[in-house]
Scaffold this motif. Structure first.
Motif, short mmCIF file in Angstrom:
data_model
loop_
_atom_site.label_atom_id
_atom_site.label_comp_id
_atom_site.label_asym_id
_atom_site.label_seq_id
_atom_site.Cartn_x
_atom_site.Cartn_y
_atom_site.Cartn_z
N ASN A 1 -7.29 -8.48 7.28
CA ASN A 1 -7.86 -7.15 7.08
C ASN A 1 -7.00 -6.02 7.65
O ASN A 1 -7.34 -4.85 7.50
CB ASN A 1 -9.26 -7.09 7.70
N ALA A 2 -5.88 -6.37 8.28
CA ALA A 2 -4.96 -5.34 8.76
C ALA A 2 -4.12 -4.76 7.63
O ALA A 2 -3.46 -3.73 7.79
CB ALA A 2 -4.04 -5.92 9.84
N VAL A 3 -4.12 -5.41 6.46
CA VAL A 3 -3.36 -4.96 5.30
C VAL A 3 -4.21 -3.99 4.49
O VAL A 3 -5.40 -4.23 4.27
CB VAL A 3 -2.94 -6.17 4.43
N LYS A 4 -3.62 -2.90 4.02
CA LYS A 4 -4.36 -1.93 3.21
C LYS A 4 -4.79 -2.55 1.89
O LYS A 4 -4.06 -3.37 1.30
CB LYS A 4 -3.50 -0.70 2.95
N SER A 5 -5.95 -2.16 1.40
CA SER A 5 -6.48 -2.72 0.16
C SER A 5 -5.62 -2.38 -1.05
O SER A 5 -5.67 -3.08 -2.08
CB SER A 5 -7.91 -2.24 -0.08
N ASP B 1 6.07 -1.76 -8.37
CA ASP B 1 4.80 -1.91 -9.08
C ASP B 1 4.56 -3.35 -9.50
O ASP B 1 3.44 -3.87 -9.40
CB ASP B 1 4.78 -1.01 -10.33
N LEU B 2 5.62 -4.00 -9.94
CA LEU B 2 5.52 -5.41 -10.30
C LEU B 2 5.23 -6.26 -9.07
O LEU B 2 4.45 -7.22 -9.12
CB LEU B 2 6.81 -5.86 -10.98
N PHE B 3 5.85 -5.91 -7.95
CA PHE B 3 5.63 -6.63 -6.69
C PHE B 3 4.17 -6.52 -6.27
O PHE B 3 3.55 -7.50 -5.84
CB PHE B 3 6.55 -6.07 -5.62
N PHE B 4 3.59 -5.34 -6.43
CA PHE B 4 2.16 -5.13 -6.15
C PHE B 4 1.31 -6.05 -7.01
O PHE B 4 0.42 -6.76 -6.52
CB PHE B 4 1.80 -3.67 -6.40
N ALA B 5 1.58 -6.08 -8.31
CA ALA B 5 0.75 -6.84 -9.23
C ALA B 5 0.89 -8.35 -9.02
O ALA B 5 -0.10 -9.10 -9.12
CB ALA B 5 1.11 -6.48 -10.67
N MET B 6 2.10 -8.80 -8.74
CA MET B 6 2.34 -10.24 -8.58
C MET B 6 1.63 -10.80 -7.36
O MET B 6 1.32 -11.99 -7.30
CB MET B 6 3.83 -10.53 -8.49
N ILE C 1 0.08 -14.52 0.45
CA ILE C 1 0.71 -13.38 -0.26
C ILE C 1 1.24 -12.33 0.70
O ILE C 1 2.17 -11.61 0.36
CB ILE C 1 -0.24 -12.72 -1.28
N ASP C 2 0.66 -12.24 1.90
CA ASP C 2 1.10 -11.23 2.86
C ASP C 2 2.45 -11.56 3.48
O ASP C 2 3.08 -10.69 4.10
CB ASP C 2 0.05 -11.07 3.96
N THR C 3 2.90 -12.80 3.34
CA THR C 3 4.20 -13.20 3.89
C THR C 3 5.34 -13.02 2.90
O THR C 3 6.50 -13.15 3.27
CB THR C 3 4.17 -14.68 4.31
N ILE C 4 5.01 -12.72 1.63
CA ILE C 4 6.03 -12.68 0.58
C ILE C 4 6.87 -11.41 0.71
O ILE C 4 6.34 -10.30 0.72
CB ILE C 4 5.39 -12.76 -0.81
N GLN C 5 8.18 -11.59 0.78
CA GLN C 5 9.12 -10.46 0.85
C GLN C 5 9.74 -10.15 -0.50
O GLN C 5 10.10 -9.01 -0.77
CB GLN C 5 10.20 -10.75 1.88
N SER C 6 9.88 -11.14 -1.34
CA SER C 6 10.37 -10.92 -2.70
C SER C 6 9.97 -12.09 -3.57
O SER C 6 9.68 -13.19 -3.07
CB SER C 6 11.89 -10.71 -2.74
N ALA D 1 -2.25 -2.20 -0.89
CA ALA D 1 -0.88 -2.68 -0.68
C ALA D 1 -0.53 -3.81 -1.63
O ALA D 1 0.64 -3.98 -2.01
CB ALA D 1 -0.70 -3.14 0.76
N THR D 2 -1.51 -4.62 -2.00
CA THR D 2 -1.32 -5.73 -2.92
C THR D 2 -2.48 -5.71 -3.92
O THR D 2 -3.50 -5.05 -3.71
CB THR D 2 -1.32 -7.09 -2.20
N ALA D 3 -2.34 -6.46 -4.99
CA ALA D 3 -3.43 -6.57 -5.95
C ALA D 3 -4.66 -7.23 -5.34
O ALA D 3 -5.78 -7.04 -5.81
CB ALA D 3 -2.98 -7.34 -7.18
N PHE D 4 -4.48 -8.03 -4.30
CA PHE D 4 -5.60 -8.62 -3.56
C PHE D 4 -6.28 -7.50 -2.78
O PHE D 4 -5.74 -7.01 -1.78
CB PHE D 4 -5.11 -9.72 -2.62
N ALA D 5 -7.46 -7.10 -3.23
CA ALA D 5 -8.06 -5.86 -2.75
C ALA D 5 -9.09 -6.03 -1.65
O ALA D 5 -9.44 -5.05 -0.99
CB ALA D 5 -8.73 -5.13 -3.93
N ARG D 6 -9.59 -7.23 -1.45
CA ARG D 6 -10.72 -7.42 -0.55
C ARG D 6 -10.26 -7.56 0.90
O ARG D 6 -10.14 -8.66 1.44
CB ARG D 6 -11.54 -8.64 -0.98
#
Length: 501
Positions: free
Chosen positions: A399-403, A207-212, A182-187, A405-410
């Protein structure tokens, strides 16, 4: 190739057929303008339906209202609009490997949108990106990207579909280097609950991009993702070490490894998991350390030496070095081909535990856990394995991605531990004792602070998990509920573990 199906030239006819199965009165649709859709479907009782509705996990036996095989986003839109009209949930299925058969709706009566016709992969060599349609399997993606000298972080099973894998996480041994899928997805190109065909990105529908990215199946049916790819490492080694340890030795081994990955400046090119399986005799645990190393092999021994200096010598070790494609073939079990043989099935139950870096598993918990695995696990009524996958440690791209930034929170986890148990022979029925073992005795007792911020991993989805909203989505769940009300107010994309309205 499409399965044996019935071709429906008009949406009105499709409504009538599905409506007859659902005993729905569709008379209100008689005046509807014909959109000219050519949609292939199978219905219960028709030739091909049993195969089209077969789950990967044979513990489940759901019967969809219909399985549709669209070829375009517009056809998906037509199907979703139909689902609205006949008041039935609609679900997407990419590879069909959902642990709890969410790709069949997770219950009876859903309309399944099978994405197997969406199989294009377009690589932009100059930009280093790829557009991947959501009917592709991981084996096909590895092969297509490797032809351009590129790679992507994801799992190892070649038959897994990219759809659910990408919108819920997507972990592999390159994830500490490249992140989750999911961290590689640009659109993301997708179809919404009202049938709107749209795109989500950081700039368009953010917002939709965050949730998807982490809860995608609750918000839309993705048809394609544009991803950032990475130069394939020139060398890769798949390694494996094996020990036969007593319960106390296994506890000390895990504790030593946990300390090692927390305190060592591990390069991100190191990806690994500890694998626990029943011992050769009661009182023992078979322990493996397996993974991928994406630097010259000479540096692997130096990296692991501080750890090996503190544990018993392994009874066996293996190393397979080659290029990146060779390493992917190794992890796939020898072949990336998904077309010459059918996908397999299993009858199993799985759980997960994501442990926080800030609060490691205590030695007391490890001792009790290994003692149970060595003794009660030896006589368990199921075949089982446990994988402690390394998500964190220093230099982890996950873990370099903010919790937020995406719906994936862990994003502060050290390990994601998968607990997996299959029925004998991998066929139904699944024994009741398998649930008892996995729900309690397979897991470490939580002799830890009351506020221990542990979680669970959505790609190891568990239909029996209490408080799953918090464990899967942490503090992101309230935002996801608000977005569910906005993007799916009627509850078209609803299944047992979907975001609730």
């Amino acid at each position: 190739m499409r399965p044996s199906t019935l071709f429906i030239p008009h949406l009105l006819s499709l409504c009538a057929l599905i409506g007859s199965v659902l005993a729905q009165d569709l008379s209100a649709l008689l005046g509807q303008e014909d959109p000219g859709a050519d949609i292939s479907i199978v219905l219960p009782g028709q030739t091909g339906f049993a195969n089209a509705s077969r789950p990967f996990n044979l513990r489940f036996d759901f019967e969809p209202a219909a399985v549709a095989f669209p070829t375009s986003a517009q056809e998906i839109s037509d199907i979703i609009k139909l689902g609205n009209k006949v008041n039935h949930n609609v679900v997407a299925r990419s590879g069909g490997h959902s642990y709890v058969a969410n790709g069949l709706g997770g219950k009876n009566g859903s309309i399944v949108v099978d994405l197997r016709n969406f199989q294009k992969i377009t690589v932009d060599d100059r930009a280093g990106t790829a557009v991947i349609e959501m009917g592709n399997r991981l084996g096909d993606i590895v092969t297509a990207l490797a032809a351009h000298g590129r790679g992507l972080p994801h799992g190892t099973c070649p038959y897994v579909g990219i759809g659910g894998h990408a919108v819920y996480g997507g972990f592999g041994f390159t994830s500490r280097l490249w992140g989750l899928t999911i961290d590689t997805i640009q659109s993301i190109d997708l179809v919404l609950a009202n049938g709107t065909v749209t795109t989500a990105s950081e700039k368009l529908n953010p917002d939709l991009f965050f949730a998807m990215r982490g809860a995608g199946s609750s918000f839309g049916i993705a048809t394609a993702i544009t991803v950032k790819t990475f130069p394939a490492p020139p060398t890769a080694t798949i390694f494996s070490y094996n020990w036969q340890l007593t319960a106390s030795e296994a506890a000390a081994f895990f504790s030593t490894y946990q300390s090692f990955v927390l305190t060592t400046n591990l390069p991100p090119e190191f990806g690994a998991e500890i694998v626990l399986t029943p011992g050769n005799v009661q009182g023992n645990v078979t322990v493996g350390l397996a993974g991928g190393w994406y630097l010259p092999i000479e540096r692997l021994n130096a990296t692991l030496k501080p750890f090996f200096d503190r544990v018993p010598p392994p009874r066996a070790a293996s190393f397979d070095t080659g290029d990146y494609l060779h390493s992917a073939v190794n992890l796939a079990g020898g072949s990336l081909d998904t077309s010459s043989a059918p996908d397999g099935t299993d009858t199993f139950y799985a759980k997960s535990l994501m442990t926080p870096e800030a609060s490691p598993i205590s030695e007391r918990a490890l001792a009790a856990w290994m003692n149970t695995l060595a003794n009660e696990g030896f006589n368990a009524p199921v075949g089982w394995f446990i994988q402690a996958e390394l998500f964190g440690g220093r230099n982890s791209a996950i873990n370099a991605v903010k919790s937020t930034a995406t719906a994936f929170a862990r994003r502060t986890s050290l390990f994601t531990i998968q607990f997996y148990a299959s029925s004998h022979g991998n066929v139904p029925p699944y024994p009741a004792g398998g649930f008892t073992f996995l729900d309690g005795k397979s897991q470490p007792p939580l002799y830890l602070p009351a506020n221990w911020d542990f979680g669970a991993y959505t790609n190891y989805i568990d239909d029996r998990l209490a408080n799953w909203q918090k464990l899967y989505y942490a503090d992101n769940y309230p935002r996801l509920r608000r977005l569910k009300d906005e993007f799916d107010p009627r509850g078209v994309f609803v299944f047992p573990t979907s975001i609730q309205r």
